[in-house]
Write a protein that holds these residues in place. Structure first.
Motif, PDB file in Angstrom:
ATOM      1  N   GLY A  93     -14.955   5.169   4.238  1.00  0.00           N
ATOM      2  CA  GLY A  93     -15.546   4.185   3.195  1.00  0.00           C
ATOM      3  C   GLY A  93     -15.492   4.520   1.952  1.00  0.00           C
ATOM      4  O   GLY A  93     -15.929   3.721   0.845  1.00  0.00           O
ATOM      5  N   LYS A  94     -14.627   5.536   1.579  1.00  0.00           N
ATOM      6  CA  LYS A  94     -14.451   6.041   0.235  1.00  0.00           C
ATOM      7  C   LYS A  94     -13.293   5.889  -0.608  1.00  0.00           C
ATOM      8  O   LYS A  94     -12.881   5.272  -1.268  1.00  0.00           O
ATOM      9  CB  LYS A  94     -15.058   7.437   0.123  1.00  0.00           C
ATOM     10  CG  LYS A  94     -16.587   7.920   0.655  1.00  0.00           C
ATOM     11  CD  LYS A  94     -16.698   9.132   0.730  1.00  0.00           C
ATOM     12  CE  LYS A  94     -18.411   9.562   1.040  1.00  0.00           C
ATOM     13  NZ  LYS A  94     -18.473  11.038   1.107  1.00  0.00           N
ATOM     14  N   SER A  95     -12.286   6.462   0.118  1.00  0.00           N
ATOM     15  CA  SER A  95     -10.922   6.675  -0.654  1.00  0.00           C
ATOM     16  C   SER A  95     -10.343   5.129  -0.181  1.00  0.00           C
ATOM     17  O   SER A  95     -10.239   4.936   1.108  1.00  0.00           O
ATOM     18  CB  SER A  95     -10.044   7.785  -0.173  1.00  0.00           C
ATOM     19  OG  SER A  95     -10.841   9.081  -0.280  1.00  0.00           O
ATOM     20  N   GLN A 149       2.020  -5.945   0.584  1.00  0.00           N
ATOM     21  CA  GLN A 149       1.277  -4.625   0.257  1.00  0.00           C
ATOM     22  C   GLN A 149      -0.130  -4.881  -0.256  1.00  0.00           C
ATOM     23  O   GLN A 149      -0.218  -5.829  -1.181  1.00  0.00           O
ATOM     24  CB  GLN A 149       2.040  -4.039  -1.071  1.00  0.00           C
ATOM     25  CG  GLN A 149       1.603  -2.773  -1.865  1.00  0.00           C
ATOM     26  CD  GLN A 149       2.338  -1.954  -2.847  1.00  0.00           C
ATOM     27  OE1 GLN A 149       3.435  -2.201  -2.636  1.00  0.00           O
ATOM     28  NE2 GLN A 149       1.664  -1.754  -3.741  1.00  0.00           N
ATOM     29  N   GLN A 150      -1.082  -4.211   0.275  1.00  0.00           N
ATOM     30  CA  GLN A 150      -2.504  -4.690   0.036  1.00  0.00           C
ATOM     31  C   GLN A 150      -3.299  -3.247   0.166  1.00  0.00           C
ATOM     32  O   GLN A 150      -2.787  -2.201   0.505  1.00  0.00           O
ATOM     33  CB  GLN A 150      -3.097  -5.590   0.982  1.00  0.00           C
ATOM     34  CG  GLN A 150      -3.180  -4.887   2.446  1.00  0.00           C
ATOM     35  CD  GLN A 150      -3.527  -6.085   3.399  1.00  0.00           C
ATOM     36  OE1 GLN A 150      -2.834  -6.932   3.637  1.00  0.00           O
ATOM     37  NE2 GLN A 150      -4.781  -5.913   3.677  1.00  0.00           N
ATOM     38  N   CYS A 151      -4.422  -3.101  -0.760  1.00  0.00           N
ATOM     39  CA  CYS A 151      -5.397  -2.477  -0.651  1.00  0.00           C
ATOM     40  C   CYS A 151      -6.258  -2.777   0.438  1.00  0.00           C
ATOM     41  O   CYS A 151      -6.926  -3.785   0.641  1.00  0.00           O
ATOM     42  CB  CYS A 151      -6.025  -2.171  -2.060  1.00  0.00           C
ATOM     43  SG  CYS A 151      -7.506  -1.069  -2.052  1.00  0.00           S
ATOM     44  N   GLN A 152      -6.986  -1.602   1.162  1.00  0.00           N
ATOM     45  CA  GLN A 152      -7.899  -1.575   2.119  1.00  0.00           C
ATOM     46  C   GLN A 152      -8.652  -0.496   2.171  1.00  0.00           C
ATOM     47  O   GLN A 152      -8.404   0.493   1.632  1.00  0.00           O
ATOM     48  CB  GLN A 152      -7.312  -1.953   3.584  1.00  0.00           C
ATOM     49  CG  GLN A 152      -6.298  -0.868   4.044  1.00  0.00           C
ATOM     50  CD  GLN A 152      -5.571  -1.088   5.352  1.00  0.00           C
ATOM     51  OE1 GLN A 152      -4.856  -2.258   5.313  1.00  0.00           O
ATOM     52  NE2 GLN A 152      -5.314  -0.578   6.142  1.00  0.00           N
ATOM     53  N   ALA A 153      -9.939  -0.624   2.632  1.00  0.00           N
ATOM     54  CA  ALA A 153     -11.034   0.530   2.772  1.00  0.00           C
ATOM     55  C   ALA A 153     -10.498   1.500   3.862  1.00  0.00           C
ATOM     56  O   ALA A 153      -9.887   1.236   4.918  1.00  0.00           O
ATOM     57  CB  ALA A 153     -12.173   0.091   2.912  1.00  0.00           C
ATOM     58  N   ALA A 154     -10.598   2.854   3.540  1.00  0.00           N
ATOM     59  CA  ALA A 154     -10.234   4.038   4.377  1.00  0.00           C
ATOM     60  C   ALA A 154     -11.390   4.088   5.619  1.00  0.00           C
ATOM     61  O   ALA A 154     -12.628   3.517   5.199  1.00  0.00           O
ATOM     62  CB  ALA A 154     -10.239   5.239   3.856  1.00  0.00           C
ATOM     63  N   PRO A 155     -11.130   4.531   6.661  1.00  0.00           N
ATOM     64  CA  PRO A 155     -12.136   4.787   7.559  1.00  0.00           C
ATOM     65  C   PRO A 155     -13.430   5.455   7.130  1.00  0.00           C
ATOM     66  O   PRO A 155     -14.647   5.215   7.427  1.00  0.00           O
ATOM     67  CB  PRO A 155     -11.798   5.658   8.745  1.00  0.00           C
ATOM     68  CG  PRO A 155     -10.198   5.290   8.561  1.00  0.00           C
ATOM     69  CD  PRO A 155      -9.913   4.860   7.333  1.00  0.00           C
ATOM     70  N   CYS A 179     -10.425  -0.379  -5.854  1.00  0.00           N
ATOM     71  CA  CYS A 179      -9.069   0.262  -5.642  1.00  0.00           C
ATOM     72  C   CYS A 179      -8.932   1.057  -7.127  1.00  0.00           C
ATOM     73  O   CYS A 179      -8.895   0.388  -8.109  1.00  0.00           O
ATOM     74  CB  CYS A 179      -8.198  -0.285  -5.009  1.00  0.00           C
ATOM     75  SG  CYS A 179      -8.393  -1.074  -3.250  1.00  0.00           S
ATOM     76  N   SER A 180      -8.296   2.316  -6.896  1.00  0.00           N
ATOM     77  CA  SER A 180      -7.713   2.885  -8.115  1.00  0.00           C
ATOM     78  C   SER A 180      -6.858   3.811  -7.516  1.00  0.00           C
ATOM     79  O   SER A 180      -6.555   4.037  -6.267  1.00  0.00           O
ATOM     80  CB  SER A 180      -9.086   3.787  -8.589  1.00  0.00           C
ATOM     81  OG  SER A 180      -9.329   4.473  -7.606  1.00  0.00           O
ATOM     82  N   GLY A 181      -6.209   4.319  -8.245  1.00  0.00           N
ATOM     83  CA  GLY A 181      -4.993   5.364  -7.980  1.00  0.00           C
ATOM     84  C   GLY A 181      -3.624   4.511  -7.322  1.00  0.00           C
ATOM     85  O   GLY A 181      -3.403   3.483  -7.789  1.00  0.00           O
ATOM     86  N   PRO A 182      -3.192   5.098  -6.404  1.00  0.00           N
ATOM     87  CA  PRO A 182      -2.149   4.349  -5.605  1.00  0.00           C
ATOM     88  C   PRO A 182      -2.599   3.130  -4.831  1.00  0.00           C
ATOM     89  O   PRO A 182      -1.743   2.207  -4.594  1.00  0.00           O
ATOM     90  CB  PRO A 182      -1.439   5.498  -4.712  1.00  0.00           C
ATOM     91  CG  PRO A 182      -2.924   6.247  -4.304  1.00  0.00           C
ATOM     92  CD  PRO A 182      -3.707   6.285  -5.639  1.00  0.00           C
ATOM     93  N   ALA A 183      -3.844   2.927  -4.704  1.00  0.00           N
ATOM     94  CA  ALA A 183      -3.949   1.512  -4.064  1.00  0.00           C
ATOM     95  C   ALA A 183      -3.935   0.447  -5.126  1.00  0.00           C
ATOM     96  O   ALA A 183      -4.049  -0.615  -4.770  1.00  0.00           O
ATOM     97  CB  ALA A 183      -5.409   1.712  -3.559  1.00  0.00           C
TER      98      ALA A 183
END
Length: 337
Positions: free
Chosen positions: A263-265, A255-261, A232-236
């Motif tokens: 698969g990139k952002s 609050q957690q980071c997860q992959a977008a649909p 993750c980078s940026g706001p994640a």
């Protein structure tokens, strides 16, 4: 004469004996008192300690959906759809796995306090004393639900930031048998109810859930959440998203980071709660031409709002009034990397 006097003394004592015997025959719910808070607390205890199975009908927008639920006192549960496409939610003590068609699945890491495996609130373990800050508890009448006597407990919001609830609690098992989400004008927004329910022992419940399902949940729970966060980078990045001026009672629980649909952002997912109502906040880099929600939208009792902030797409959604969603969306702050 002495015999008649003895009979009169026995007859005088008899009403007291009958009252005592009647009290001993009362269910624990009745002995706990007639306060709505006592009923609600018994329901919470039952959801943690009971093993059971039952069929549930869930109503939203006038459309019914049927489910089969098996719940075990050890924290495992399996909720299977009986109508529409095959879908399941398999829960462990800390993780829920959602499957579609028996193959695709999504893992949801849950807050430490956990929750009940019911598809409808108010299945919460938040203490009555905390809930009472934002809801007024009221005791209603009796009804029959799933062949059992059930007592109505109402949770009336103390302000306009949240919806209210009605829940019918079983006299015998203390389980919630019916629930309604109530709008600001008293209308029913959605509801769910058992058509049948059966108490099980723990071994029988685990057998119905199945070893394969419990193994899947255990495997999902062992996968570290930090694995996806490394990319993750940026706001994640944890701490990059903050919220100011939250509506009263709502606080951050995850609050957690997860992959977008795609698969990139990466996407930051923030969950807020007042103990009953949850609100999700999603923050991801905005891509021109992509499908991004801007403005307000409503899906039954669920309200959502989206906006673009500093090159990021912010989406807020939850089963709360639109004013609550709008207030939370306006308070999202993003720290650039």
């Amino acid at each position: 004469m002495k015999g008649r006097a003895r009979i009169r003394r026995i007859e005088a004592v008899r009403p007291g004996i009958l009252l005592l015997l009647a009290a001993l025959c009362l269910p624990l719910t009745a002995l706990a008192g007639e306060s709505p808070e006592a009923w609600f607390t018994l329901m919470q205890q039952a959801l943690k300690s009971r093993s059971y199975q039952g069929n549930i009908v869930y109503m939203r927008n006038g459309e019914p959906a049927a489910y089969r639920l098996v719940a075990c006192a050890d924290g495992y549960a399996r909720l299977s759809s009986l109508t529409g496409p095959p879908r399941e939610v398999i829960r462990g003590p800390r993780v829920a796995v959602r499957t579609r068609g028996g193959s695709e699945y999504m893992v949801v890491h849950e807050p430490r306090q956990g929750g009940a495996p019911l598809p409808f609130p108010p299945a919460t373990q938040t203490s009555v004393s905390k809930l009472a800050q934002w809801y007024r508890f009221e005791l209603g009448g009796w009804s029959r639900v799933a062949g059992e006597d059930a007592r109505l407990v109402e949770l009336v919001p103390r302000d306009h930031w949240r919806y209210g609830y009605r829940v019918w609690i079983s006299r015998t098992s203390d389980l919630p048998l019916r629930s309604q989400l109530v709008g600001s004008h008293g209308g029913v927004l959605e509801q769910a109810f058992f058509t049948r329910v059966k108490i099980l022992d723990e071994a029988a419940a685990r057998n119905l859930i199945g070893n394969k399902a419990m193994t899947l949940v255990a495997h999902a729970a062992s996968a570290p959440m930090a694995a996806s966060a490394k990319s993750c980078s940026g706001p994640a990045t944890p701490g990059a998203v903050s919220l100011v001026k939250l509506p009263p009672g709502f606080r951050l629980i995850r609050q957690q980071c997860q992959a977008a649909p795609d698969g990139k952002s990466p996407v930051t997912h923030v969950v807020l709660s007042d103990g009953l109502n949850n609100v999700s906040v999603f923050v991801a880099p905005h891509h021109t031409g992509g499908a991004t929600l801007t403005g307000q939208t409503t899906m039954g009792p669920v309200h959502a709002m989206g906006r673009i902030a500093g090159g990021y797409a912010v989406t807020v959604m939850g089963t709360v009034p639109m004013s609550t969603v709008s207030s939370i969306a306006a308070g999202v702050r993003i720290k650039r990397p």
